[in-house]
Structures are given as structure tokens and as C-alpha cells.
Design an enzyme around this catalytic site. Structure first.
Site, PDB file in Angstrom:
ATOM      1  N   CYS A   1     -37.469  47.104 -12.550  1.00 13.80           N
ATOM      2  CA  CYS A   1     -37.708  46.144 -11.460  1.00 13.80           C
ATOM      3  C   CYS A   1     -39.078  46.142 -11.554  1.00 13.80           C
ATOM      4  O   CYS A   1     -39.939  47.301 -11.116  1.00 13.80           O
ATOM      5  CB  CYS A   1     -37.193  46.373 -10.248  1.00 13.80           C
ATOM      6  SG  CYS A   1     -37.653  45.643  -8.897  1.00 13.80           S
ATOM      7  N   GLY A   2     -39.573  45.202 -12.284  1.00 10.84           N
ATOM      8  CA  GLY A   2     -41.346  45.028 -12.187  1.00 10.84           C
ATOM      9  C   GLY A   2     -42.104  45.407 -11.001  1.00 10.84           C
ATOM     10  O   GLY A   2     -42.814  46.356 -10.908  1.00 10.84           O
TER      11      GLY A   2
ATOM     12  N   GLN B   1     -31.313  38.040 -12.812  1.00 16.90           N
ATOM     13  CA  GLN B   1     -31.892  36.650 -12.385  1.00 16.90           C
ATOM     14  C   GLN B   1     -31.887  35.523 -13.440  1.00 16.90           C
ATOM     15  O   GLN B   1     -31.757  35.692 -14.507  1.00 16.90           O
ATOM     16  CB  GLN B   1     -33.131  37.244 -12.086  1.00 16.90           C
ATOM     17  CG  GLN B   1     -33.418  37.819 -10.748  1.00 16.90           C
ATOM     18  CD  GLN B   1     -33.595  39.337 -10.938  1.00 16.90           C
ATOM     19  OE1 GLN B   1     -33.974  39.669 -12.080  1.00 16.90           O
ATOM     20  NE2 GLN B   1     -33.273  40.322  -9.903  1.00 16.90           N
TER      21      GLN B   1
ATOM     22  N   ASN C   1     -31.761  35.134  -7.973  1.00 20.80           N
ATOM     23  CA  ASN C   1     -30.903  36.589  -8.186  1.00 20.80           C
ATOM     24  C   ASN C   1     -29.457  36.091  -8.391  1.00 20.80           C
ATOM     25  O   ASN C   1     -29.103  35.176  -8.297  1.00 20.80           O
ATOM     26  CB  ASN C   1     -30.878  37.409  -6.823  1.00 20.80           C
ATOM     27  CG  ASN C   1     -32.257  38.220  -6.707  1.00 20.80           C
ATOM     28  OD1 ASN C   1     -32.879  38.498  -7.507  1.00 20.80           O
ATOM     29  ND2 ASN C   1     -32.348  38.832  -5.527  1.00 20.80           N
TER      30      ASN C   1
ATOM     31  N   ASN D   1     -35.578  45.518  -1.408  1.00 18.92           N
ATOM     32  CA  ASN D   1     -35.574  46.273  -2.700  1.00 18.92           C
ATOM     33  C   ASN D   1     -35.870  47.757  -2.324  1.00 18.92           C
ATOM     34  O   ASN D   1     -36.740  48.097  -1.959  1.00 18.92           O
ATOM     35  CB  ASN D   1     -36.591  45.850  -3.917  1.00 18.92           C
ATOM     36  CG  ASN D   1     -36.078  44.303  -4.252  1.00 18.92           C
ATOM     37  OD1 ASN D   1     -34.859  44.003  -4.417  1.00 18.92           O
ATOM     38  ND2 ASN D   1     -37.099  43.559  -4.122  1.00 18.92           N
TER      39      ASN D   1
ATOM     40  N   GLY E   1     -40.828  46.781  -8.262  1.00 22.43           N
ATOM     41  CA  GLY E   1     -40.288  48.044  -7.970  1.00 22.43           C
ATOM     42  C   GLY E   1     -41.113  48.892  -8.553  1.00 22.43           C
ATOM     43  O   GLY E   1     -41.571  50.055  -7.628  1.00 22.43           O
TER      44      GLY E   1
ATOM     45  N   CYS F   1     -40.884  38.391  -9.399  1.00 25.52           N
ATOM     46  CA  CYS F   1     -40.058  39.322 -10.346  1.00 25.52           C
ATOM     47  C   CYS F   1     -40.994  39.673 -11.385  1.00 25.52           C
ATOM     48  O   CYS F   1     -41.302  38.872 -12.364  1.00 25.52           O
ATOM     49  CB  CYS F   1     -38.884  38.577 -10.891  1.00 25.52           C
ATOM     50  SG  CYS F   1     -38.125  39.698 -12.045  1.00 25.52           S
ATOM     51  N   GLY F   2     -41.868  40.800 -11.437  1.00 22.42           N
ATOM     52  CA  GLY F   2     -42.446  41.221 -12.570  1.00 22.42           C
ATOM     53  C   GLY F   2     -41.974  41.274 -14.000  1.00 22.42           C
ATOM     54  O   GLY F   2     -42.883  40.763 -14.883  1.00 22.42           O
ATOM     55  N   ASN F   3     -40.816  41.793 -14.121  1.00 19.91           N
ATOM     56  CA  ASN F   3     -40.245  41.853 -15.259  1.00 19.91           C
ATOM     57  C   ASN F   3     -40.005  40.333 -15.982  1.00 19.91           C
ATOM     58  O   ASN F   3     -40.130  40.020 -17.025  1.00 19.91           O
ATOM     59  CB  ASN F   3     -38.904  42.473 -15.550  1.00 19.91           C
ATOM     60  CG  ASN F   3     -39.168  43.983 -15.387  1.00 19.91           C
ATOM     61  OD1 ASN F   3     -40.205  44.788 -16.006  1.00 19.91           O
ATOM     62  ND2 ASN F   3     -38.267  44.834 -14.534  1.00 19.91           N
TER      63      ASN F   3
ATOM     64  N   HIS G   1     -40.531  45.973  -0.474  1.00 19.24           N
ATOM     65  CA  HIS G   1     -39.864  47.228  -0.983  1.00 19.24           C
ATOM     66  C   HIS G   1     -39.842  48.294  -0.242  1.00 19.24           C
ATOM     67  O   HIS G   1     -40.794  48.684   0.587  1.00 19.24           O
ATOM     68  CB  HIS G   1     -40.808  47.749  -2.404  1.00 19.24           C
ATOM     69  CG  HIS G   1     -40.767  46.556  -3.637  1.00 19.24           C
ATOM     70  ND1 HIS G   1     -39.726  46.646  -4.417  1.00 19.24           N
ATOM     71  CD2 HIS G   1     -41.261  45.543  -3.621  1.00 19.24           C
ATOM     72  CE1 HIS G   1     -39.739  45.709  -5.256  1.00 19.24           C
ATOM     73  NE2 HIS G   1     -40.663  45.066  -4.941  1.00 19.24           N
TER      74      HIS G   1
ATOM     75  N   GLU H   1     -31.741  46.399  -6.170  1.00 17.44           N
ATOM     76  CA  GLU H   1     -32.374  45.265  -5.910  1.00 17.44           C
ATOM     77  C   GLU H   1     -31.378  44.418  -4.883  1.00 17.44           C
ATOM     78  O   GLU H   1     -30.159  44.554  -5.253  1.00 17.44           O
ATOM     79  CB  GLU H   1     -32.624  44.597  -6.819  1.00 17.44           C
ATOM     80  CG  GLU H   1     -33.509  45.060  -7.827  1.00 17.44           C
ATOM     81  CD  GLU H   1     -34.095  44.220  -8.985  1.00 17.44           C
ATOM     82  OE1 GLU H   1     -34.809  43.261  -8.611  1.00 17.44           O
ATOM     83  OE2 GLU H   1     -34.327  44.522 -10.221  1.00 17.44           O
ATOM     84  N   ARG H   2     -32.005  43.791  -4.018  1.00 15.33           N
ATOM     85  CA  ARG H   2     -31.394  43.038  -3.255  1.00 15.33           C
ATOM     86  C   ARG H   2     -30.775  41.628  -4.010  1.00 15.33           C
ATOM     87  O   ARG H   2     -31.325  41.385  -4.834  1.00 15.33           O
ATOM     88  CB  ARG H   2     -32.347  42.290  -1.916  1.00 15.33           C
ATOM     89  CG  ARG H   2     -33.208  41.581  -2.556  1.00 15.33           C
ATOM     90  CD  ARG H   2     -34.157  41.169  -1.461  1.00 15.33           C
ATOM     91  NE  ARG H   2     -35.589  40.475  -2.049  1.00 15.33           N
ATOM     92  CZ  ARG H   2     -36.207  39.708  -1.539  1.00 15.33           C
ATOM     93  NH1 ARG H   2     -35.971  39.327  -0.251  1.00 15.33           N
ATOM     94  NH2 ARG H   2     -37.255  39.233  -2.288  1.00 15.33           N
TER      95      ARG H   2
END
Length: 305
Positions: free
Chosen positions: A236-237, A55, A75, A209, A239, A84-86, A178, A227-228
Site C-alpha cells: 500500500c503506497g 483496485q 477499490n 487503512n 500506507g 493510491c500511491g502504488n 491511515h 485496506e478498506r
């Protein structure tokens, strides 16, 4: 020759970062002018012709009066997404390392609301991840005519796939949509076939996702996510949050949950006070890039006969 202190005209300063292997190009649009188009996002993310990333993250001045910054996520395919958590953890570290703010915690504006991010003494970053929704319409997901069953507090949907076995999953939104499947072993899970079949299924209007969750014990799980817009990523955070919540609602896990991804471990706590994710955020390198010098791979249809 240009150096970091003497960039080429029109170049953008960037940092390459990752959160548990989920990697990003992070751009500071607070102190430099940046206009990112979907095509430029694709070129930056290209691992052969660009910098390479799952990303692209952009740090901007906020529009919300209670936010310190606004942060946006694109993306690898150029599409802008909700969360996006990460990336949120990397955003917090980027802001500190670039000298944009010393505030801790930080308030970040995303397209679906506000996040609170804290740089911990351990070096990890914690993120209050916002609201969770189990309503199909929040993904959006069309369940009309599908069979379902209850397991604990979770609704498990059954989705027939063309040429593949029918799958069972839980659906939820943490800004991002998700679908979470329980598997016996993530190492042998058919991520490469079921992942795209579910992610691009027409019942998910904005795609989804797809997470493959293996429960190890009451507080430990393993996860792979397709991930889409990016394919399978190392972590994936959102996720990991979706997987932990699904396991808790199904009666298989208890909070807090350590979610082991291919790129590292994330800790997810979910209770009546909210949803919190903690994990690493690492800067790999920094530099300058001229966005107008980026080329895209040649497609044979573009070559004259």
C-alpha cells in the site's frame, strides 16, 4: 475469434499492472468511452469471474488546467477512494506505454489535488505524494473521550475494541486515512483480526487503512496493511508513507526509509520539502474485456427454493 487488434464490440482495452504486488486493472478512458459503475468495478476486480485486482484505475482527460491527466481509483468493493500511491506509479507507466504522453514528469489530477510523477532512469517511478495532515478531522476520525499520549512529535491514540485488546495507533491522512500500529514482528501481527476491527470502527466515518509497522533499524521497516474496501494487500503506497512518517515522528526512523512490504520495497523520503515515494511499476499483461459479459458470483439467497 477476436484478437487484440479486433476486439469484440463494446469491449474495453485494459492493462493488468502491479506496484510491489498491489495489483490493478488500468483503463484508458482518454481514447475509448468508459462508464464505470461500482458494480462493474466489483466485477472487474473479482479474481474468479473477472480480471482480478485490488483496485481499478481509470485514466481520463483532466479538468484541472495544470494537469496532464485525471486518474481515479475504485477499490475492489466498488467504492471510489481518494488516493493510491502504488496505483499512481502504475498510472505513470501506463500513460507512457500506451502512447498517451511522453511528458516526464507528469502532473496527475486526483480528487484531492495534483500529483507530480517522474519515471526514473532506474525504471522506478517517483511520486510527490501531496499534503499530509495529522488533524483527526482530516481522516475523519472522532477521538472524543479517547485516551492519548505523546511519543516524540506523534500523538498515540488508545482505542478499545469489542472482544479484542485495546490498541494504540497514530492517525494521519495522505488524502487517504491511515491508522498505524507499531508491532514487534509483522509476520505474526494479528492483521486478520485487528485489521478489520480498526478499519471498520465507527470512529472512522469513511473507514481507515490500518498499517502494522515493524521498525528494523533507523532506515528500514517492514509493513503489512489492511485496506478498506480490499482487505490485506501485498503493498500500500500511501500506507508505506503513513508508516514511515509515523516512525519518523515517533523518533524511531530517519528519512529516507525503505519500507519492505509483502510484495516489494518502497522508498519514502519525508522532510521540509515534502513527501516522496519511489518504487516499481510493472505491466503484467494487456487485453480486451467485454464489461457486459461479466457475471457476479451466485449468492444462495438469489436461488429460488
Amino acid at each position: 475469434m477476436h484478437t487484440l487488434s479486433s476486439p469484440p464490440p463494446g469491449a474495453w482495452r485494459f492493462a493488468k499492472m502491479h506496484g510491489a504486488g498491489n495489483d490493478f486493472v488500468v483503463l484508458d478512458a482518454v481514447s475509448q468511452p468508459i462508464e464505470l459503475t461500482p458494480e462493474l468495478a466489483r466485477r472487474l476486480a473479482d479474481r474468479h469471474f473477472g480480471i482480478g485486482a485490488d483496485q481499478i484505475l481509470i485514466v481520463e482527460n483532466p479538468m484541472h488546467p495544470e494537469a496532464d491527466f485525471r486518474y481515479r481509483i475504485f477499490n475492489a468493493d466498488g467504492g471510489e477512494v481518494e488516493h493510491c500511491g502504488n496505483g499512481a506509479r502504475c498510472f505513470a507507466r501506463f500513460v507512457r506505454e500506451q502512447g498517451l504522453s511522453r511528458r516526464n514528469p507528469l502532473r496527475a489530477e486526483i480528487c484531492t489535488g495534483l500529483l507530480t510523477l517522474t519515471l526514473e532512469d532506474s525504471g522506478e517511478v517517483s511520486v510527490d505524494m501531496g499534503q499530509v495532515s495529522f488533524e483527526p478531522g482530516s481522516l475523519p476520525f472522532d477521538p472524543d473521550g479517547l485516551a492519548s499520549r505523546r511519543q516524540g512529535d506523534a500523538t498515540i491514540w488508545q482505542l478499545p475494541l469489542d472482544g479484542l485488546p485495546t490498541v494504540e495507533f497514530a492517525a494521519l491522512a495522505i488524502s487517504n486515512p491511515h491508522a498505524v500500529l507499531i508491532v514487534d514482528d509483522v509476520a505474526t501481527a494479528p492483521v486478520g483480526t485487528l485489521g478489520p476491527a480498526i478499519t471498520h470502527h465507527p470512529r472512522f466515518a469513511n473507514e481507515v487503512n490500518t498499517g502494522f509497522l515493524q521498525v528494523v533499524d533507523r532506515h528500514n521497516a517492514r509493513l503489512r496493511v489492511y485496506e478498506r474496501g480490499a482487505g490485506e494487500t501485498l503493498a500500500c503506497g500511501t500506507g508505506a508513507c503513513a508508516a514511515a512518517i509515523t516512525g519518523i515522528r515517533m523518533g524511531l526512523l530517519d528519512s529516507p526509509v525503505k519500507v519492505q512490504t509483502r510484495g516489494g520495497c518502497l522508498t519514502i523520503a519525508w522532510n521540509e520539502t515534502g513527501l516522496r515515494m519511489s518504487g516499481p511499476a510493472t505491466t503484467v499483461f494487456q487485453g480486451w474485456i467485454d464489461p457486459h459479459a461479466l457475471v457476479r458470483p451466485t449468492e444462495f439467497k438469489d436461488i429460488a427454493a
